[in-house]
Design a protein around this motif. Structure first.
Motif, PDB file in Angstrom:
ATOM      1  N   ALA B 270       0.830  -1.204   0.000  1.00 62.08           N
ATOM      2  CA  ALA B 270       0.000   0.000   0.000  1.00 62.08           C
ATOM      3  C   ALA B 270       0.865   1.254   0.000  1.00 62.08           C
ATOM      4  O   ALA B 270       0.406   2.346  -0.329  1.00 62.08           O
ATOM      5  CB  ALA B 270      -0.916   0.006   1.216  1.00 62.08           C
ATOM      6  N   LEU B 271       2.112   1.103   0.381  1.00 66.65           N
ATOM      7  CA  LEU B 271       3.008   2.256   0.474  1.00 66.65           C
ATOM      8  C   LEU B 271       3.803   2.472  -0.805  1.00 66.65           C
ATOM      9  O   LEU B 271       4.509   3.471  -0.947  1.00 66.65           O
ATOM     10  CB  LEU B 271       3.969   2.054   1.648  1.00 66.65           C
ATOM     11  CG  LEU B 271       3.310   2.165   3.012  1.00 66.65           C
ATOM     12  CD1 LEU B 271       4.279   1.756   4.112  1.00 66.65           C
ATOM     13  CD2 LEU B 271       2.818   3.589   3.236  1.00 66.65           C
ATOM     14  N   PHE B 272       3.714   1.523  -1.697  1.00 67.49           N
ATOM     15  CA  PHE B 272       4.406   1.697  -2.972  1.00 67.49           C
ATOM     16  C   PHE B 272       3.823   2.908  -3.689  1.00 67.49           C
ATOM     17  O   PHE B 272       2.716   3.333  -3.423  1.00 67.49           O
ATOM     18  CB  PHE B 272       4.242   0.444  -3.835  1.00 67.49           C
ATOM     19  CG  PHE B 272       5.352  -0.539  -3.653  1.00 67.49           C
ATOM     20  CD1 PHE B 272       5.437  -1.296  -2.505  1.00 67.49           C
ATOM     21  CD2 PHE B 272       6.330  -0.704  -4.625  1.00 67.49           C
ATOM     22  CE1 PHE B 272       6.471  -2.200  -2.326  1.00 67.49           C
ATOM     23  CE2 PHE B 272       7.362  -1.595  -4.447  1.00 67.49           C
ATOM     24  CZ  PHE B 272       7.433  -2.346  -3.299  1.00 67.49           C
ATOM     25  N   ASP B 273       4.612   3.418  -4.618  1.00 70.99           N
ATOM     26  CA  ASP B 273       4.175   4.601  -5.351  1.00 70.99           C
ATOM     27  C   ASP B 273       4.152   4.281  -6.839  1.00 70.99           C
ATOM     28  O   ASP B 273       5.211   4.147  -7.447  1.00 70.99           O
ATOM     29  CB  ASP B 273       5.153   5.749  -5.062  1.00 70.99           C
ATOM     30  CG  ASP B 273       4.750   7.016  -5.797  1.00 70.99           C
ATOM     31  OD1 ASP B 273       3.560   7.153  -6.108  1.00 70.99           O
ATOM     32  OD2 ASP B 273       5.645   7.841  -6.047  1.00 70.99           O
ATOM     33  N   PRO B 275       0.425   2.941  -5.124  1.00 70.68           N
ATOM     34  CA  PRO B 275       0.085   1.755  -4.326  1.00 70.68           C
ATOM     35  C   PRO B 275      -0.474   0.616  -5.188  1.00 70.68           C
ATOM     36  O   PRO B 275      -1.144   0.853  -6.182  1.00 70.68           O
ATOM     37  CB  PRO B 275      -0.960   2.277  -3.341  1.00 70.68           C
ATOM     38  CG  PRO B 275      -1.401   3.593  -3.851  1.00 70.68           C
ATOM     39  CD  PRO B 275      -0.308   4.140  -4.695  1.00 70.68           C
TER      40      PRO B 275
END
Lengths: 326, 326
Positions: B270-273, B275
């Motif tokens: 969820a923290l990926f960019d 998400p």
DNA sequence: CTGTTAGCGCATTCAG
DNA sequence: CTGAATGCGCTAACAG
């Protein structure tokens, strides 16, 4: 069924005395046909050996502890031992309940990452000659050897890395309660600052509950402050996630807006864009040493009581791209 | 020391018959002073109850299984049960060794995510009336109730989601061996394509070893192929990591270069960019149901043998920003 | 209300 | 090379 006494069967099963090949065959055949399986319970009752060890940690859901339990299991299964896992959830009461249980079960050994609280029951283990090894965390009173990471060194190392990049305002996020791990990391941080004649600003030392929401609150405040730090050290995974969450919300990007060093390496942090600089703990070695220590203690039991020394292993700083020089 | 028989002590400890308050006090004081602790071993020998259950999974290091073990521990500890963890590492031989061990130990119950291989020893559990519950994966032969995710539905759902976004060339990465989970997910994928009259291109169905390097190789080939798919479904964490690694190497970005749906949600994705869109499995419910099933079975043991039905729970697709419409 | 006793399934002496 | 007998520490009849 094989026409022999239980003694003979016992000796065959344990290879504890010579048996005529013919008798052995007869017995083995009977065992097969009866689908007989010796009772570990009864055996334990007479031998006083259970062939089971326990591992007690805060929470299996934490990949660090999961790796520890896994490592221990791996090294213990080949020897015919079973592993009982106990999650304390960081609660002294639960820890106590489990200790009581394990004593009652007569486990052969215990590897424990203790909660911070003093736990008199741990004394019972020594009292009953049950080998006890502390892993990762040092208990308030010493009841056995400690196998842990040199948190002071790695805390200092991480901080010095940032200082070398030119950072002066370095924040550090750490959890409550104040475990030996946290204390060590914070100590190293302070030491590094002191060594480089940098001021220690208490507002940059954020102590929060070990809980994602609490961490996020702290992180948000830190990031929103008028003179925001130029770098942050997140001393464990929850802290890291909290910081990243806050940064995502406030649309802040590392390393441009802020540099970031996180504790505990894992596949994900290396895949971030840019990849995160992280501290890697020597989990495998931790387990290896802990098990060796435990097994030696289990072997010599009531023999010579040569107290095993504590051991502190070095962690590693994996430099990636989440910190920039100023 | 208290001047009573062992029977009285036993009854006091178990509250199994009325005892004069005075005698009870005397006994309790003696217990205290002697630091007496009843032996679970001896108790088990007479009662045939060990108050220990086992959970067998492939690998604790996999957060999915860690969560399962944790969930089970959580629900079992309050009842005074101990949890024995067994890692099979996906090896049938290790699974067999453990089953043998657990039989020998007379555990009260077993919750298992079986390796794919047939395991005749599982029959022994039924034979000895030891409650057995399968979790997450369905064994080749049925030895007990299965509590799992409806993998077919979620596989179809994920695929349909991509189809709705306009994707026509959707690749799917899945592991070997062919566990029920994998089979279900692949089945759902095919079904979705068929429902929408899309061709099933075998070159888009990548089956790889459950090993990061192998996955990365597959993923690289997939991404480098002349007519690259416009979307990928990674059916577990290893697959996801492998794909992301390959994309990182080839400087490909989602969702622009390719859309991505991954299985197993966690804080990192969820923290990926941006998400990642992910499938969240109902782990907690899985554990709850498994434990309930086990406990009921343990309660009625040799009583009425009403076979518990299998249960398949629905997973959830968390739509985030890793897929774009075409 | 409490005590006596048998037995759970093994390992282990001691005989033979 | 093998068997008989004892005891590990409890619980559960059964007696009183």
């Amino acid at each position: 069924m094989a026409g022999v006494s239980t003694a003979t069967v016992s000796h065959i099963l344990n290879n504890s005395r010579p048996v005529l090949p013919k008798t052995r065959q007869r017995v083995l055949r009977a065992i097969e046909r009866l689908n007989y399986r010796p009772s570990a319970i009864a055996r334990s009752l007479t031998t006083n050996i259970t062939r089971s060890v326990a591992v007690m940690v805060a929470d299996l859901t934490n990949p660090f502890f999961a790796a520890i339990v896994r490592g221990i299991e791996d090294r213990i299964e080949p020897h015919g031992y079973n592993l009982i896992v106990c999650n304390t959830d960081e609660q002294a009461a639960r820890e106590a309940r489990y200790l009581e249980m394990l004593l009652t079960r007569r486990v052969d050994g215990l590897i424990i990452a203790p909660t911070g609280e003093t736990q008199p029951l741990l004394g019972e283990f020594a009292h009953h000659q049950i080998p006890l090894v502390f892993i990762d965390r040092k208990p308030p009173e010493s009841y056995g050897p400690v196998i842990a990471v040199d948190n002071f060194s790695i805390g200092r190392k991480a901080t010095e890395y940032l200082i070398r990049l030119g950072h002066q305002r370095i924040a550090i996020l750490a959890r409550k309660p104040m475990l030996s791990t946290v204390l060590g990391r914070l100590g190293g941080y302070r030491q590094a600052l002191a060594n480089h004649h940098l001021p220690i600003d208490d507002s940059l030392i954020c102590i929060t509950e070990h809980d994602l929401d609490a961490v996020a609150v702290s992180a948000r405040r830190l990031l929103a402050s008028p003179n925001r730090p130029s770098a942050i050290i997140a001393t464990n995974q929850i802290m890291t996630v909290g910081v990243l969450q806050a940064m995502q919300e406030q649309k802040l990007k590392y390393p441009d807006d802020i540099s970031l060093v996180c504790f505990d390496d894992n596949p994900w942090v290396a895949l971030f864009d840019p990849p995160l600089t992280a501290v890697r703990q020597p989990i495998t070695q931790l387990c290896d040493v802990a098990i060796d220590t435990l097994q030696q203690a289990m072997k010599r039991k009531s023999e010579k009581v040569s107290p095993t020394p504590d051991l502190f292993l070095q962690a590693e700083l994996i430099e990636r791209a989440s910190c920039k020089s100023i």
